[in-house]
Design a protein around this motif. Sequence first.
Motif, short mmCIF file in Angstrom:
data_model
loop_
_atom_site.label_atom_id
_atom_site.label_comp_id
_atom_site.label_asym_id
_atom_site.label_seq_id
_atom_site.Cartn_x
_atom_site.Cartn_y
_atom_site.Cartn_z
N LEU A 12 0.69 -1.14 -0.03
CA LEU A 12 -0.22 0.01 0.11
C LEU A 12 0.93 1.29 -0.12
O LEU A 12 0.44 1.98 -0.71
CB LEU A 12 -1.10 -0.05 1.19
N ILE A 13 2.01 1.37 0.81
CA ILE A 13 2.50 2.50 0.95
C ILE A 13 3.36 2.57 -0.28
O ILE A 13 3.47 4.00 -0.85
CB ILE A 13 3.86 2.19 2.07
N THR A 14 3.82 1.81 -1.05
CA THR A 14 4.49 1.66 -2.23
C THR A 14 3.67 2.22 -3.40
O THR A 14 3.79 3.05 -4.09
CB THR A 14 5.12 0.31 -2.64
N ALA A 15 2.55 1.50 -3.42
CA ALA A 15 1.19 1.66 -4.53
C ALA A 15 0.82 3.04 -4.37
O ALA A 15 0.33 3.64 -5.42
CB ALA A 15 0.55 0.65 -4.56
N LEU A 16 0.80 3.62 -3.08
CA LEU A 16 0.02 4.89 -3.20
C LEU A 16 0.63 6.03 -3.12
O LEU A 16 0.14 7.21 -3.30
CB LEU A 16 -1.05 4.72 -1.74
N GLY A 17 2.08 5.93 -2.48
CA GLY A 17 2.87 7.30 -2.62
C GLY A 17 1.86 8.19 -2.97
O GLY A 17 1.39 9.25 -2.84
N ASN A 61 -7.62 9.42 0.00
CA ASN A 61 -8.04 8.72 -1.13
C ASN A 61 -9.61 8.70 -1.15
O ASN A 61 -10.28 8.83 -2.27
CB ASN A 61 -7.86 7.17 -1.44
N ILE A 62 -10.20 8.74 -0.03
CA ILE A 62 -11.66 8.98 -0.06
C ILE A 62 -12.01 10.43 -0.24
O ILE A 62 -13.04 11.00 -0.80
CB ILE A 62 -12.27 8.46 1.49
N LYS A 285 -4.32 4.27 18.25
CA LYS A 285 -3.48 4.11 17.17
C LYS A 285 -4.11 2.90 16.38
O LYS A 285 -3.97 2.98 15.13
CB LYS A 285 -2.01 3.71 17.67
N LYS A 286 -4.50 2.07 16.72
CA LYS A 286 -5.18 0.76 16.04
C LYS A 286 -6.18 1.25 15.23
O LYS A 286 -6.42 1.05 14.02
CB LYS A 286 -5.42 -0.42 17.06
N TYR A 287 -7.38 1.69 16.03
CA TYR A 287 -8.33 2.47 15.26
C TYR A 287 -8.01 3.35 13.98
O TYR A 287 -8.41 3.17 12.91
CB TYR A 287 -9.33 3.14 16.18
N ALA A 288 -7.15 4.32 14.34
CA ALA A 288 -6.61 5.09 13.34
C ALA A 288 -6.17 4.46 12.16
O ALA A 288 -6.26 4.69 10.90
CB ALA A 288 -5.76 6.13 13.90
N SER A 289 -5.22 3.23 12.62
CA SER A 289 -4.79 2.53 11.41
C SER A 289 -5.65 1.74 10.68
O SER A 289 -5.52 1.78 9.40
CB SER A 289 -3.77 1.70 11.96
N MET A 290 -6.74 1.50 11.11
CA MET A 290 -7.91 0.82 10.51
C MET A 290 -8.70 1.78 9.56
O MET A 290 -8.92 1.21 8.35
CB MET A 290 -8.71 -0.01 11.50
N VAL A 291 -8.93 2.81 10.03
CA VAL A 291 -9.50 3.86 8.95
C VAL A 291 -8.42 4.00 7.86
O VAL A 291 -8.80 4.04 6.73
CB VAL A 291 -9.90 4.99 9.81
N LYS A 292 -7.41 4.25 8.31
CA LYS A 292 -6.26 4.38 7.51
C LYS A 292 -6.04 3.22 6.17
O LYS A 292 -6.11 3.52 5.03
CB LYS A 292 -5.03 4.72 7.90
N MET A 293 -6.24 1.92 6.66
CA MET A 293 -6.20 0.99 5.84
C MET A 293 -7.31 1.05 4.84
O MET A 293 -7.32 0.73 3.55
CB MET A 293 -6.45 -0.38 6.55
N LEU A 294 -8.65 1.35 5.25
CA LEU A 294 -9.91 1.50 4.58
C LEU A 294 -9.77 2.35 3.29
O LEU A 294 -9.79 2.27 2.12
CB LEU A 294 -10.92 1.94 5.48
N ASP A 295 -9.09 3.71 3.99
CA ASP A 295 -8.71 4.40 2.77
C ASP A 295 -7.59 4.17 1.79
O ASP A 295 -7.84 4.54 0.59
CB ASP A 295 -7.96 6.07 3.62
N ASP A 296 -6.57 3.57 2.28
CA ASP A 296 -5.71 3.01 1.43
C ASP A 296 -6.09 2.20 0.37
O ASP A 296 -5.71 1.99 -0.99
CB ASP A 296 -4.55 2.21 2.34
#
Length: 516
Positions: A12-17, A61-62, A285-296
Motif C-alpha cells: 500500500l505504501i509503495t503503490a499509493l505514494g 483517497n476517500i 492508534k489501532k483504530y486510526a490505522s484501520m481507518v487508514k487501511m480502509l482509505d488505502d
Amino acid sequence: MILKKHALSRLLITALGSMVGLGALPAVDAARKPNVILIYADDLGIGMLGCYGQKIVTTPNIDRLAAEGMKFNNYYGGVFCAPSRWSLSTGMHDGRLGGWKHNAPGLLIRLDKKNTPPEKATELLNQYVEKSSAPIPKKEVFMAQIPQKAGYKTAQFGKLDVGFLTNHDRVKRFGWDFYEGYYSHGRCHGFYPPYLWRNGERFELEGNTRADCGKMSEKGNEPVGEGGETYSQNVFIEGILKYIRDHKNEPFFLYHSTQLPHGPVAIPELHPDYADNDKLSLAEKKYASMVKMLDDHVGLIMKELKAQGLDENTIVAFTSDNGHEMYYGPKQNVHKQLANGEKANLTDNKWRTSNGGDVFDGAGGRAGIKRSGYQGGMQCPMIVRWPGKIAPGSETDILSAHYDFMATLADITGTRMPRGKDSISYLPTLLGKKQTKQHNYVIVNNGFDRMGRSALISQDGWKVVELDRKKDAFQLYNIKKDNEERDELSAQHPEKLSSLKKQLVSELNSKRPDLK
C-alpha cells in the motif's frame, strides 16, 4: 496467493505514494454501460473522513472521491448493522412490517470450537439458517438483481448477509454471481478467520487457527498483529483487484461490504502516521490505522481501475452502514447518558463525540452514536464519483437514504424498478439536473423491539425522535438549523410534533407495498 500480515501494508505504501415487474430499459450510455462499485464501511462515523471534517486521521483517497465527485450532506443509514443492510438490499425503509429479521450469529464459532468436520458444519449451518431466518418472499427483489437483470456481472466481498448468519443459497438468492467473505457477522468481529467462503466453498487462510477469528477485547490493548497471520481485509482487497482485472471487458456491479473499521480493534501493523503519536493510546492508534487501511484500499481500487482503463466508465460510491461507534474507549457510559437524558426529556443531555470522550470526534459533534435515534447514530457519509458525469467537488443537501441506492442503480443500469419500493433515484442530482421526485421524509428504525429510538426526518428539516412509544415520549428538532440536536422544540411546535409523530408511527406499522 493471499498476502499475509505485513505484506499488503508495504504494498500500500509503495503503490499509493420480485423479478416480477423488472424489464429492460435503455441504459444511461447504450454504447457501454458504466461499471458500479459500492464501498460500504462498517460503523464509520461521518466525522472520521477528512472531507467531512476529520482532523487527526487523514483519508486522502476517500477525500479525492469527494473532490472529483459529489458529497451528500443529508444522507441516512440505519442505526446498526442488520436493518441498515436490509434497507440497502431491498430498497425499503427499515420500519416496514414483515421486513428484516436477524438471527443469532454464533453457530459457526461454536462448531469450530468443537472441531466439527466441514461437511457436517455446513449441514448444520444450512439447517439453522433455514429454521431461524426470515423467509424470502417470492416477489422480493434485491439490490444486486437490478443490474443482474441488465446483463451485469455481480460480486460481493466481505460481510455477506443483512444479519447475521447466512449460507450459499441465500447469498445467491440475493443476486450475487460471485462472492467471497463471511457467512457469520459474529465471525466478522475478528479479522483472522481460519477460513472464508467463496461461491459456496470454504477456503482456508494460512496461519489462522482461532475459532473466534482472532477477536480482540473491547479494551484494544492486545499487541499489534495478534490473532493470526492472514488479515481478512487483505484477502478481500486482493480478491477485489483480481475481480476488476478479470471482468474489465464486461459491465459489473461490485459491492465491498468491508469490516473496517468495526471493532474490536485489530490491525497487522500500526500505520506510520500514528505509530509514534504519543497523544494516542494503543487502541486509538489501532483504530486510526484501520481507518487508514480502509482509505488505502479505496486508493488501490482507484489505481486498478485506471490501470485497466476503466476509470472513466466506473461509478464509485462510498458510504457507511450506520453512525459512529467507539472501539477504543473509554466510552464514558455513552448509552446510559443518552437514556438519562431521554428519561428526563431534557432539551440537551446527550453525549457527543465532541464532548471530550472521543479524541477523533468521530460523529462530528452530532448527538449520540450507533444505535441512537439521534444524528450521530444514523447520519452517514455518501460520496459518488463518475468522471465526466458528476461535477467535481459538488455537494448536495438532498434528503436521501440507503434505500435510495436501488432506484439510482436501476436508473444507471437501465433497469425498470419493481413496483412499491420506497427507493427514489437520485441520479438526476448526481448529473446536475432537476430532481423532480424527492422524499417528503425518510424513516430510520432502531429495530430491536420496534418501540424505541426510531426517527422521521422531513424534507424541510424537521425531525421527530421516538423515545418510548408506549409512554408517548417523542422529541422534535429542526436539523437544518440544529444538526447537533441541542434544542428540543416540541413545546414550541406541538402541532408539528403531533403530525410528524403520527406519520412516523403509521410508517412503523405499515405493510410492505412492494410485496402485494
